[in-house]
Design a protein around this motif. Structure first.
Motif, PDB file in Angstrom:
ATOM      1  N   TRP A  89       0.815   7.032  -4.064  1.00  0.00           N
ATOM      2  CA  TRP A  89      -0.450   7.370  -3.404  1.00  0.00           C
ATOM      3  C   TRP A  89      -0.517   8.870  -3.099  1.00  0.00           C
ATOM      4  CZ3 TRP A  89      -0.281   7.386   2.432  1.00  0.00           C
ATOM      5  CH2 TRP A  89      -1.469   7.867   2.981  1.00  0.00           C
ATOM      6  N   LYS A  90       0.606   9.441  -2.688  1.00  0.00           N
ATOM      7  CA  LYS A  90       0.612  10.856  -2.313  1.00  0.00           C
ATOM      8  C   LYS A  90       0.470  11.778  -3.519  1.00  0.00           C
ATOM      9  CE  LYS A  90       3.353  10.190   1.887  1.00  0.00           C
ATOM     10  NZ  LYS A  90       4.631  10.494   2.573  1.00  0.00           N
ATOM     11  N   GLU A  91       0.711  11.228  -4.724  1.00  0.00           N
ATOM     12  CA  GLU A  91       0.524  12.022  -5.938  1.00  0.00           C
ATOM     13  C   GLU A  91      -0.953  11.974  -6.323  1.00  0.00           C
ATOM     14  OE1 GLU A  91       3.088  10.546  -8.965  1.00  0.00           O
ATOM     15  OE2 GLU A  91       4.860  10.548  -7.658  1.00  0.00           O
ATOM     16  N   ALA A  92      -1.625  13.059  -6.183  1.00  0.00           N
ATOM     17  CA  ALA A  92      -3.077  13.108  -6.404  1.00  0.00           C
ATOM     18  C   ALA A  92      -3.432  12.599  -7.796  1.00  0.00           C
ATOM     19  CB  ALA A  92      -3.580  14.538  -6.224  1.00  0.00           C
ATOM     20  N   GLY A  93      -4.507  11.820  -7.853  1.00  0.00           N
ATOM     21  CA  GLY A  93      -5.021  11.356  -9.136  1.00  0.00           C
ATOM     22  C   GLY A  93      -4.366  10.107  -9.675  1.00  0.00           C
ATOM     23  N   GLN A  94      -3.397   9.542  -8.953  1.00  0.00           N
ATOM     24  CA  GLN A  94      -2.709   8.343  -9.428  1.00  0.00           C
ATOM     25  C   GLN A  94      -3.573   7.101  -9.182  1.00  0.00           C
ATOM     26  OE1 GLN A  94       0.401   7.949 -10.947  1.00  0.00           O
ATOM     27  NE2 GLN A  94       0.307  10.168 -11.208  1.00  0.00           N
ATOM     28  N   ASP A  95      -3.631   6.205 -10.182  1.00  0.00           N
ATOM     29  CA  ASP A  95      -4.359   4.943 -10.051  1.00  0.00           C
ATOM     30  C   ASP A  95      -3.455   3.939  -9.337  1.00  0.00           C
ATOM     31  OD1 ASP A  95      -5.940   2.723 -10.245  1.00  0.00           O
ATOM     32  OD2 ASP A  95      -5.623   2.412 -12.383  1.00  0.00           O
ATOM     33  N   LEU A  96      -3.895   3.480  -8.176  1.00  0.00           N
ATOM     34  CA  LEU A  96      -3.071   2.576  -7.372  1.00  0.00           C
ATOM     35  C   LEU A  96      -3.355   1.108  -7.639  1.00  0.00           C
ATOM     36  CD1 LEU A  96      -3.239   4.370  -3.907  1.00  0.00           C
ATOM     37  CD2 LEU A  96      -1.253   4.212  -5.400  1.00  0.00           C
ATOM     38  N   SER A  97      -4.489   0.796  -8.258  1.00  0.00           N
ATOM     39  CA  SER A  97      -4.924  -0.600  -8.330  1.00  0.00           C
ATOM     40  C   SER A  97      -3.921  -1.486  -9.063  1.00  0.00           C
ATOM     41  CB  SER A  97      -6.304  -0.699  -8.986  1.00  0.00           C
ATOM     42  OG  SER A  97      -6.284  -0.153 -10.283  1.00  0.00           O
ATOM     43  N   MET A  98      -3.373  -1.022 -10.183  1.00  0.00           N
ATOM     44  CA  MET A  98      -2.431  -1.842 -10.939  1.00  0.00           C
ATOM     45  C   MET A  98      -1.114  -2.008 -10.182  1.00  0.00           C
ATOM     46  SD  MET A  98      -4.169  -2.840 -13.420  1.00  0.00           S
ATOM     47  CE  MET A  98      -2.874  -3.692 -14.313  1.00  0.00           C
ATOM     48  N   THR A  99      -0.691  -0.950  -9.486  1.00  0.00           N
ATOM     49  CA  THR A  99       0.558  -1.014  -8.717  1.00  0.00           C
ATOM     50  C   THR A  99       0.439  -1.998  -7.563  1.00  0.00           C
ATOM     51  OG1 THR A  99       0.984   1.309  -9.259  1.00  0.00           O
ATOM     52  CG2 THR A  99       2.249   0.356  -7.448  1.00  0.00           C
ATOM     53  N   VAL A 100      -0.681  -1.914  -6.831  1.00  0.00           N
ATOM     54  CA  VAL A 100      -0.887  -2.830  -5.703  1.00  0.00           C
ATOM     55  C   VAL A 100      -1.067  -4.258  -6.209  1.00  0.00           C
ATOM     56  CG1 VAL A 100      -2.447  -3.421  -3.804  1.00  0.00           C
ATOM     57  CG2 VAL A 100      -1.822  -1.035  -4.203  1.00  0.00           C
ATOM     58  N   LYS A 101      -1.779  -4.429  -7.315  1.00  0.00           N
ATOM     59  CA  LYS A 101      -1.960  -5.775  -7.865  1.00  0.00           C
ATOM     60  C   LYS A 101      -0.617  -6.384  -8.269  1.00  0.00           C
ATOM     61  CE  LYS A 101      -4.438  -8.527 -11.283  1.00  0.00           C
ATOM     62  NZ  LYS A 101      -5.359  -8.536 -12.442  1.00  0.00           N
ATOM     63  N   ALA A 102       0.247  -5.589  -8.881  1.00  0.00           N
ATOM     64  CA  ALA A 102       1.571  -6.086  -9.277  1.00  0.00           C
ATOM     65  C   ALA A 102       2.362  -6.529  -8.049  1.00  0.00           C
ATOM     66  CB  ALA A 102       2.326  -4.999 -10.038  1.00  0.00           C
ATOM     67  N   PHE A 103       2.229  -5.792  -6.949  1.00  0.00           N
ATOM     68  CA  PHE A 103       2.887  -6.176  -5.697  1.00  0.00           C
ATOM     69  C   PHE A 103       2.318  -7.498  -5.191  1.00  0.00           C
ATOM     70  CE2 PHE A 103       2.941  -6.309  -1.078  1.00  0.00           C
ATOM     71  CZ  PHE A 103       4.255  -5.988  -0.766  1.00  0.00           C
ATOM     72  N   ALA A 104       0.986  -7.602  -5.139  1.00  0.00           N
ATOM     73  CA  ALA A 104       0.335  -8.792  -4.584  1.00  0.00           C
ATOM     74  C   ALA A 104       0.625 -10.039  -5.412  1.00  0.00           C
ATOM     75  CB  ALA A 104      -1.170  -8.563  -4.486  1.00  0.00           C
ATOM     76  N   GLU A 105       0.751  -9.885  -6.720  1.00  0.00           N
ATOM     77  CA  GLU A 105       1.024 -11.035  -7.586  1.00  0.00           C
ATOM     78  C   GLU A 105       2.397 -11.642  -7.322  1.00  0.00           C
ATOM     79  OE1 GLU A 105      -1.554 -10.142 -11.654  1.00  0.00           O
ATOM     80  OE2 GLU A 105       0.402  -9.179 -11.383  1.00  0.00           O
ATOM     81  N   LYS A 106       3.313 -10.844  -6.799  1.00  0.00           N
ATOM     82  CA  LYS A 106       4.688 -11.308  -6.600  1.00  0.00           C
ATOM     83  C   LYS A 106       4.866 -12.112  -5.317  1.00  0.00           C
ATOM     84  CE  LYS A 106       8.064  -8.423  -7.154  1.00  0.00           C
ATOM     85  NZ  LYS A 106       8.862  -7.178  -7.059  1.00  0.00           N
ATOM     86  N   TYR A 107       3.961 -11.920  -4.360  1.00  0.00           N
ATOM     87  CA  TYR A 107       4.229 -12.432  -3.016  1.00  0.00           C
ATOM     88  C   TYR A 107       3.103 -13.329  -2.506  1.00  0.00           C
ATOM     89  CZ  TYR A 107       7.796  -8.799  -3.147  1.00  0.00           C
ATOM     90  OH  TYR A 107       8.868  -8.023  -3.506  1.00  0.00           O
ATOM     91  N   ASP A 108       3.513 -14.309  -1.724  1.00  0.00           N
ATOM     92  CA  ASP A 108       2.592 -15.259  -1.100  1.00  0.00           C
ATOM     93  C   ASP A 108       2.532 -14.947   0.382  1.00  0.00           C
ATOM     94  OD1 ASP A 108       1.105 -17.468  -0.292  1.00  0.00           O
ATOM     95  OD2 ASP A 108       2.831 -18.823  -0.317  1.00  0.00           O
ATOM     96  N   GLY A 109       1.350 -14.705   0.890  1.00  0.00           N
ATOM     97  CA  GLY A 109       1.278 -14.403   2.313  1.00  0.00           C
ATOM     98  C   GLY A 109      -0.128 -14.223   2.823  1.00  0.00           C
ATOM     99  N   ASP A 110      -0.216 -14.120   4.129  1.00  0.00           N
ATOM    100  CA  ASP A 110      -1.458 -13.810   4.840  1.00  0.00           C
ATOM    101  C   ASP A 110      -1.195 -12.473   5.529  1.00  0.00           C
ATOM    102  OD1 ASP A 110      -2.241 -16.459   4.150  1.00  0.00           O
ATOM    103  OD2 ASP A 110      -1.251 -17.222   5.948  1.00  0.00           O
ATOM    104  N   TYR A 111      -1.653 -11.380   4.948  1.00  0.00           N
ATOM    105  CA  TYR A 111      -1.166 -10.087   5.416  1.00  0.00           C
ATOM    106  C   TYR A 111      -2.129  -8.955   5.102  1.00  0.00           C
ATOM    107  CZ  TYR A 111      -0.103  -9.327   0.465  1.00  0.00           C
ATOM    108  OH  TYR A 111      -0.207  -9.186  -0.898  1.00  0.00           O
ATOM    109  N   LEU A 112      -1.891  -7.844   5.778  1.00  0.00           N
ATOM    110  CA  LEU A 112      -2.439  -6.562   5.372  1.00  0.00           C
ATOM    111  C   LEU A 112      -1.340  -5.521   5.564  1.00  0.00           C
ATOM    112  CD1 LEU A 112      -3.243  -4.631   8.046  1.00  0.00           C
ATOM    113  CD2 LEU A 112      -4.986  -6.383   8.269  1.00  0.00           C
ATOM    114  N   ILE A 113      -1.364  -4.512   4.717  1.00  0.00           N
ATOM    115  CA  ILE A 113      -0.377  -3.433   4.741  1.00  0.00           C
ATOM    116  C   ILE A 113      -1.100  -2.126   5.051  1.00  0.00           C
ATOM    117  CG2 ILE A 113       1.319  -2.126   3.396  1.00  0.00           C
ATOM    118  CD1 ILE A 113       2.223  -4.988   3.863  1.00  0.00           C
ATOM    119  N   PHE A 114      -0.503  -1.320   5.931  1.00  0.00           N
ATOM    120  CA  PHE A 114      -1.043   0.019   6.179  1.00  0.00           C
ATOM    121  C   PHE A 114       0.095   1.028   6.102  1.00  0.00           C
ATOM    122  CE2 PHE A 114      -2.704   3.533   8.862  1.00  0.00           C
ATOM    123  CZ  PHE A 114      -3.828   3.815   8.096  1.00  0.00           C
ATOM    124  N   LEU A 115      -0.087   2.031   5.256  1.00  0.00           N
ATOM    125  CA  LEU A 115       0.876   3.116   5.082  1.00  0.00           C
ATOM    126  C   LEU A 115       0.237   4.382   5.635  1.00  0.00           C
ATOM    127  CD1 LEU A 115       1.800   2.319   1.352  1.00  0.00           C
ATOM    128  CD2 LEU A 115       2.948   1.480   3.413  1.00  0.00           C
TER     129      LEU A 115
END
Length: 594
Positions: A89-115
């Motif tokens: 995220w801190k690297e300007a211009g990086q697409d986060l959607s695929m990275t976050v989707k890959a994370f979400a696909e791995k885990y089962d939960g009721d959650y929100l993440i804040f960095l």
């Protein structure tokens, strides 16, 4: 609401103001609050109680927050992946959607993440693909993200504006459409969303798309049911293991969904306490009988909690807790939840069978629906609380504007077929609004879990073709694989078991009625015994006083027309009473804050 509260552009708000607003969220004696971090242009606080799942990590200037739970994992288990997302995220211009989707696909939960990058005052938010925890976003006088609507309403009390379209859709459906709330500039955040707070601005993108028209070719009902059973058991096992010291409480009704959880508990040898309630009108008496019978056959005793009539103090408490987004018909649940807490203590995992009845069966739609316009009409006639003309007279909003908004939503859904667009609306509008807000009501008292919303279970079940689900074939096989001994007990709402041939007749009669939505709506309103009439003089007087009580009310509705419509009824339907009183009390409560 226990959970996180985030404010950007904090130079406009003092620490004293932010702390005061946090303290207003300490609804019960066991609540506490804390400021998690304060950086340039960014403030993060939270409220909680013992047992609410909330974890934080701090690595230099990076603050990592997990509100809710990824089942089977602690935040430390996820540290490497989340700090990796933060680095990208801190690297300007990086697409986060695929990275976050890959994370979400791995885990089962009721959650929100804040960095949070505390040094730069920036933040990155994302929630689970279903948006299981309600989150609200305000873009007025800065940016506010909060788990509790009341935090935003108090913080922005001098700048609140009613949303007439949101109010009109609430009166029509008992929930605002889309991302609307009852206020302009304040919206509910959908699931599968990334929000980036950068340099005082907000950027939003979706990392997940739900297309209910995408199906897998599984022909065998038994194979599908077996797969779902295995996923279901694994989901419950992960949830139980995540809260090893909690008492497990099951809200057991006379339906099939909570029964499925009870059967899963038996298979997994989980010790639990079933609880059920009897409403004041006695409508759910049959549910109590069946729930007790299920418990008896499973070697358990059901705790019965009797609910009294709607009480003004519970109504006002629900408005305070949910800011109008869980309508006051549900206020009797406050007593139910309070009693559970009093009897079983603070450390509770509260299980419900929410939404099994829409995920596993085939949901019928009228075969007369041939266009988007037909579907809009069908949805309005089937689900309206106040009629279109009544809504227009009370709010001044043209019914055509609401119909147009629904039509635009349906057109934007990714599904091609009208049936799957209908299903998308039913699940992601109607059920998710009611169900998720209701679960968050529960979470004011203890953590609430709904295993049917396990990401893997939901995704698999919704990918199955409709023919597998028809006549409850899939659900019947699913229950039989969990425990064949209890499948022959009646479902309270039907009066017969899912194995009965009457299921086929019921589905056929439902199909016939659905060809005539106006007739179906008439029968719903005049035959359905659950359409309780409000005849308590104290509550009717209370509603009438609310119509006159506040200038805020008179600015959002036509009081004279509302009185005229309501005075024509001999005993007001509870749905109509609840919808209009929820709107009135929300504006009275949060317009008169000092």
């Amino acid at each position: 609401m226990p959970g996180i509260h985030i404010v950007s552009n904090t130079e406009r708000l003092s620490q004293e103001v932010l702390t005061k607003n946090l303290e207003a969220l300490l609804h019960y004696d066991n609540y506490y609050r804390e400021t998690l971090g304060q950086g340039q242009n960014l403030w993060i606080g939270f409220t909680s109680y013992p047992g609410y799942p909330f974890e934080t990590l701090k690595r230099g200037d990076l603050l990592v927050v997990m509100d809710g739970k990824i089942y089977g994992h602690s935040l430390r288990d996820l540290e490497e992946e989340l700090t990796g997302i933060a680095s990208k995220w801190k690297e300007a211009g990086q697409d986060l959607s695929m990275t976050v989707k890959a994370f979400a696909e791995k885990y089962d939960g009721d959650y929100l993440i804040f960095l949070a990058d505390l040094k730069r005052g920036n933040g990155l938010f994302f929630n689970d693909p279903l948006g299981r925890l309600s989150v609200y976003l305000a873009q007025k006088r800065g940016i506010v993200i909060s788990r509790e609507m009341g935090f935003i309403l108090r913080l922005l009390k001098n700048w609140l504006e009613p949303d007439p379209q949101g109010i009109a859709s609430y009166l029509m459906f008992s929930f605002p459409l889309g991302e609307r709330t009852l206020y302009r500039g304040i919206r509910k955040v959908r699931g599968g969303v990334i929000l980036r707070l950068e340099e005082g601005n907000i950027f939003e993108e979706n990392y997940w798309k739900w297309d209910l028209g995408e199906k897998q070719k599984i022909q065998s009902v038994r194979k599908a049911a077996k797969d779902l059973r295995d996923i279901f058991l694994d989901a419950i096992k992960k949830r139980i293991m995540s809260f090893p010291s909690d008492r497990v409480i099951l809200s057991l009704s006379g339906g099939l969904d909570s029964r499925a959880i009870a059967l899963a508990f038996k298979t997994l040898s989980v010790q639990y306490h079933p609880v059920t309630f009897l409403d004041h009108e006695g409508i759910y008496g049959k549910d109590v009988e069946i729930a007790k019978e299920v418990s008896k056959k499973l070697g358990n005793l059901t705790t019965l909690i009797e609910l009294g009539p709607l009480k003004i103090e519970d109504i006002e408490k629900l408005i305070e807790l949910k800011g109008g987004l869980n309508y006051i018909r549900m206020s009797s649940r406050i007593h139910f939840l309070r009693e559970i807490k009093n009897r079983f203590g603070d450390r509770i995992s509260f299980y419900t069978g929410d939404e099994g009845d829409i995920i596993l069966p085939y949901i019928q739609m009228s075969s007369r629906v041939k266009s988007i316009e037909d579907l809009v009409h069908w949805l309005i006639v089937r689900h309206r609380v106040f009629k279109e003309g009544e809504v227009h007279r009370i709010t001044g909003i043209d019914p055509a504007d609401i119909a147009e908004e629904i039509g635009n939503m349906l057109a934007e859904y990714p599904e091609d077929s009208l049936y799957h667009k209908f299903l998308h609306f039913l699940i992601f509008e109607r059920r998710f609004k009611w169900g998720f807000e209701g679960e968050d009501r529960n979470r004011f008292f203890f953590w609430s879990l709904a295993p049917f919303y396990s990401l893997e279970f939901f995704t698999y079940a919704m990918s199955l073709e409709e023919k597998i689900k028809k006549y409850h074939r899939l659900y019947r096989e699913f229950l039989a694989l969990l425990d064949g001994d209890l499948i022959d007990l009646p479902r309270a709402q039907w009066g017969f078991p899912i194995t009965s041939k009457k299921v086929y007749m019921r589905e056929f009669m439902k199909w016939v009625l659905f060809q005539l939505p106006t007739l179906t709506a008439f029968l719903d309103r005049n035959v359905d015994k659950k359409k309780v009439k409000m005849r308590d003089p104290a509550l009717i007087d209370y509603l009438e006083s609310c119509l006159e009580k506040s200038t805020a009310v008179k600015s959002i509705i036509n009081v004279r027309e509302a009185k005229k419509i309501l005075s024509q009824e001999t005993g007001m339907e509870r749905e109509r009473f609840s919808a209009i009183l929820t709107v009135l009390l929300t504006f009275i409560k949060f317009s008169d804050i000092t």
